[in-house]
Design a protein around this motif. Structure first.
Motif, PDB file in Angstrom:
ATOM      1  N   UNK A 165       0.796  -1.214   0.000  1.00 19.48           N
ATOM      2  CA  UNK A 165       0.000   0.000   0.000  1.00 19.48           C
ATOM      3  C   UNK A 165       0.833   1.271   0.000  1.00 19.48           C
ATOM      4  N   UNK A 166       2.166   1.136  -0.070  1.00 18.17           N
ATOM      5  CA  UNK A 166       3.047   2.298  -0.116  1.00 18.17           C
ATOM      6  C   UNK A 166       3.456   2.847   1.244  1.00 18.17           C
ATOM      7  N   UNK A 167       3.141   2.139   2.320  1.00 18.76           N
ATOM      8  CA  UNK A 167       3.518   2.612   3.656  1.00 18.76           C
ATOM      9  C   UNK A 167       4.968   2.235   3.955  1.00 18.76           C
ATOM     10  N   UNK A 168       5.820   3.190   4.327  1.00 21.82           N
ATOM     11  CA  UNK A 168       7.226   2.871   4.613  1.00 21.82           C
ATOM     12  C   UNK A 168       7.348   1.973   5.840  1.00 21.82           C
ATOM     13  N   UNK A 169       8.183   0.952   5.727  1.00 24.81           N
ATOM     14  CA  UNK A 169       8.360   0.020   6.849  1.00 24.81           C
ATOM     15  C   UNK A 169       9.821  -0.188   7.233  1.00 24.81           C
ATOM     16  N   UNK A 170      10.765   0.210   6.381  1.00 24.99           N
ATOM     17  CA  UNK A 170      12.165  -0.015   6.714  1.00 24.99           C
ATOM     18  C   UNK A 170      13.108   0.891   5.946  1.00 24.99           C
ATOM     19  N   UNK A 171      14.292   1.103   6.519  1.00 28.70           N
ATOM     20  CA  UNK A 171      15.336   1.905   5.892  1.00 28.70           C
ATOM     21  C   UNK A 171      16.522   1.006   5.583  1.00 28.70           C
ATOM     22  N   UNK A 218      19.143 -11.955  -2.526  1.00 27.57           N
ATOM     23  CA  UNK A 218      18.726 -11.461  -1.216  1.00 27.57           C
ATOM     24  C   UNK A 218      17.611 -10.436  -1.367  1.00 27.57           C
ATOM     25  N   UNK A 219      16.612 -10.524  -0.484  1.00 29.03           N
ATOM     26  CA  UNK A 219      15.549  -9.514  -0.463  1.00 29.03           C
ATOM     27  C   UNK A 219      16.103  -8.224   0.141  1.00 29.03           C
ATOM     28  N   UNK A 220      15.620  -7.107  -0.329  1.00 27.41           N
ATOM     29  CA  UNK A 220      16.081  -5.816   0.188  1.00 27.41           C
ATOM     30  C   UNK A 220      15.851  -5.712   1.693  1.00 27.41           C
ATOM     31  N   UNK A 221      14.805  -6.356   2.177  1.00 25.47           N
ATOM     32  CA  UNK A 221      14.483  -6.290   3.609  1.00 25.47           C
ATOM     33  C   UNK A 221      15.573  -6.869   4.490  1.00 25.47           C
ATOM     34  N   UNK A 222      16.482  -7.688   3.935  1.00 27.42           N
ATOM     35  CA  UNK A 222      17.530  -8.299   4.760  1.00 27.42           C
ATOM     36  C   UNK A 222      18.584  -7.290   5.211  1.00 27.42           C
ATOM     37  N   UNK A 223      18.661  -6.124   4.562  1.00 30.82           N
ATOM     38  CA  UNK A 223      19.644  -5.115   4.969  1.00 30.82           C
ATOM     39  C   UNK A 223      18.946  -3.827   5.412  1.00 30.82           C
ATOM     40  N   UNK A 224      17.708  -3.969   5.870  1.00 30.28           N
ATOM     41  CA  UNK A 224      16.973  -2.792   6.334  1.00 30.28           C
ATOM     42  C   UNK A 224      16.823  -2.806   7.841  1.00 30.28           C
ATOM     43  N   UNK A 225      16.567  -1.624   8.363  1.00 29.74           N
ATOM     44  CA  UNK A 225      16.211  -1.480   9.772  1.00 29.74           C
ATOM     45  C   UNK A 225      14.752  -1.060   9.824  1.00 29.74           C
ATOM     46  N   UNK A 226      13.961  -1.790  10.598  1.00 29.85           N
ATOM     47  CA  UNK A 226      12.526  -1.495  10.686  1.00 29.85           C
ATOM     48  C   UNK A 226      12.326  -0.093  11.248  1.00 29.85           C
ATOM     49  N   UNK A 227      11.330   0.582  10.721  1.00 30.13           N
ATOM     50  CA  UNK A 227      11.041   1.953  11.151  1.00 30.13           C
ATOM     51  C   UNK A 227      10.378   1.931  12.528  1.00 30.13           C
ATOM     52  N   UNK A 228      11.204   2.044  13.545  1.00 29.48           N
ATOM     53  CA  UNK A 228      10.695   2.096  14.907  1.00 29.48           C
ATOM     54  C   UNK A 228      10.342   3.546  15.254  1.00 29.48           C
ATOM     55  N   UNK A 229       9.749   3.725  16.429  1.00 31.00           N
ATOM     56  CA  UNK A 229       9.443   5.067  16.896  1.00 31.00           C
ATOM     57  C   UNK A 229      10.738   5.868  17.060  1.00 31.00           C
ATOM     58  N   UNK A 230      10.758   7.073  16.550  1.00 35.14           N
ATOM     59  CA  UNK A 230      11.938   7.925  16.645  1.00 35.14           C
ATOM     60  C   UNK A 230      12.787   7.927  15.393  1.00 35.14           C
TER      61      UNK A 230
END
Length: 390
Positions: free
Chosen positions: A305-311, A328-340
């Motif tokens: 749906x286009x909602x950002x979930x990771x950097x 490798x999926x891009x998600x394997x080198x991302x950090x989940x968008x936590x609060x802050x």
């Protein structure tokens, strides 16, 4: 005796007690207006020195006390630091009344310090928080002077007169215009009111504090060579201790002022990297190819749906061999968008520094007021911009 210690803090209500982290070795002796009162081990050293210094004059007015003269001297040290506590409590109470959170009140070798955990917003707030401490010391000294007319002579008279002299000295000394003394905060408030810039006030008052530190260090020499006095080892030791304390405090104020002068140069929107939004399951090699094609300096993973979930973590990406990226999926080198980790694109200056200090991370997602993605802020880019403005 020392000035309050303002530090940037959170947006806590003034009536809420600030959380305290007790330094190792300190002893809690009570609380004032919701702030813990702590005593450092160095206090016992100065109390012993005061007891020793008072031994001779006590013996002169009450001969025959023997070792009890040192007990009387120690009691005087406790009373004297009670007056110091009143000085610091005044800082804390006025700061809280003006809406600033206060941490601990610390009693130490050179007097005391009150941890006001937020910078003053207005020059007059800085003025009142600073001036009330010396005024209390002068009031205690004046009260002790008045008491000398009704107290008997001997030991009691000596201790009351000593309390008068020390508090008048502390009150006047703290009004000397140089940081880290309270008078330095008054000078800062004056420069701030005149220039509209609190950081220039800190720098001016810091340099005044350095001048004061040099005067203190040279005092034994002046006493001996100019005024004809006979300074002893104690004079030299105290001059070095107090001079170094003043110099370090003044230097810290100058550095802080210079740093804060550069903060307005840090604007998140200007420092942001263009970003590319990709599905989390997209092969990493393809995500990198698309980012290079779009001349994007960062990658964000999003939901269907286009909602950002990771950097995408740049360091993790660079550490991944190119021959493995297609699998490798891009998600394997991302950090989940936590609060802050999501910041407004328009954040800048001190608010930006506080935000990244509160939640340290290598990258942050910047969003527009409507929630749309603007770009990615990389901490190393903020550091580089800050150094470039030095």
């Amino acid at each position: 005796m020392a000035d309050p210690d303002p530090r940037p803090g959170g947006d806590k209500p003034a009536e809420e007690a600030a959380p305290t982290s007790r330094a190792p070795g300190t002893i809690k002796v009570g609380s004032i207006a919701g702030s813990d009162v702590l005593v450092t081990p160095s206090w016992f050293l100065i109390a012993a020195l005061i007891a020793w210094w008072m031994g001779e004059p006590i013996d002169a007015v009450e001969p025959g006390l023997g070792w009890l003269k040192y007990v009387a001297g120690f009691v005087f040290a406790i009373v004297l630091y009670g007056a110091v506590l009143l000085h610091e409590a005044a800082h804390a109470i006025v700061a809280k009344r003006l809406g600033y959170p206060v941490g601990v009140i610390m009693l130490h070798f050179l007097g005391g310090a009150t941890a006001v955990e937020k910078e003053a917003k207005r020059p007059r707030d800085e003025f009142w928080i600073a001036v009330v401490g010396p005024l209390v010391s002068l009031a205690v000294g004046a009260a002790a002077y008045g008491a000398t007319f009704v107290t008997p002579g001997g030991l009691i008279g000596l201790l009351v007169m000593a309390l008068c002299a020390t508090n008048l000295f502390v009150g006047v000394l703290n009004l000397v215009p140089g940081l880290p003394l309270d008078g330095g905060r008054l000078l800062k408030a004056g420069v701030w009111a005149g220039t509209g810039n609190p950081n220039r006030g800190s720098i001016v008052a810091g340099w005044a504090g350095r001048v004061l530190a040099v005067i203190v260090l040279l005092w034994p020499f002046v006493l001996g060579q100019v005024l004809g006095g006979r300074p002893d080892l104690t004079d030299y030791v105290l001059a070095v201790i107090i001079g170094v304390f003043l110099w370090s405090g003044a230097s810290a104020a100058i550095m802080s002022g210079k740093v804060r002068l550069r903060l307005p140069l840090l604007v998140a929107r200007d420092l942001a990297r263009r970003t590319l939004a990709v599905p989390a399951d997209l092969p990493l090699a393809e995500a990198v190819r698309r980012a290079q094609e779009a001349e994007a300096g960062s990658i964000v993973t999003v939901t269907s749906g286009g909602e950002p979930i990771g950097l995408v973590h740049e360091t993790a990406l660079l550490a991944t061999p190119e021959d493995r990226r297609p699998w490798m999926a891009t998600s394997t080198v991302t950090r989940r968008l936590e609060e802050g980790l999501t910041l407004p694109a328009d954040i800048d200056g001190e608010a930006l520094i506080q935000a990244i200090s509160k939640k340290p991370a290598p990258e942050y997602l910047l969003v527009e007021p409507d929630g749309s993605i603007f770009g990615v802020l990389v901490t190393s880019d903020v550091d580089a911009a800050f150094r470039a403005g030095a």
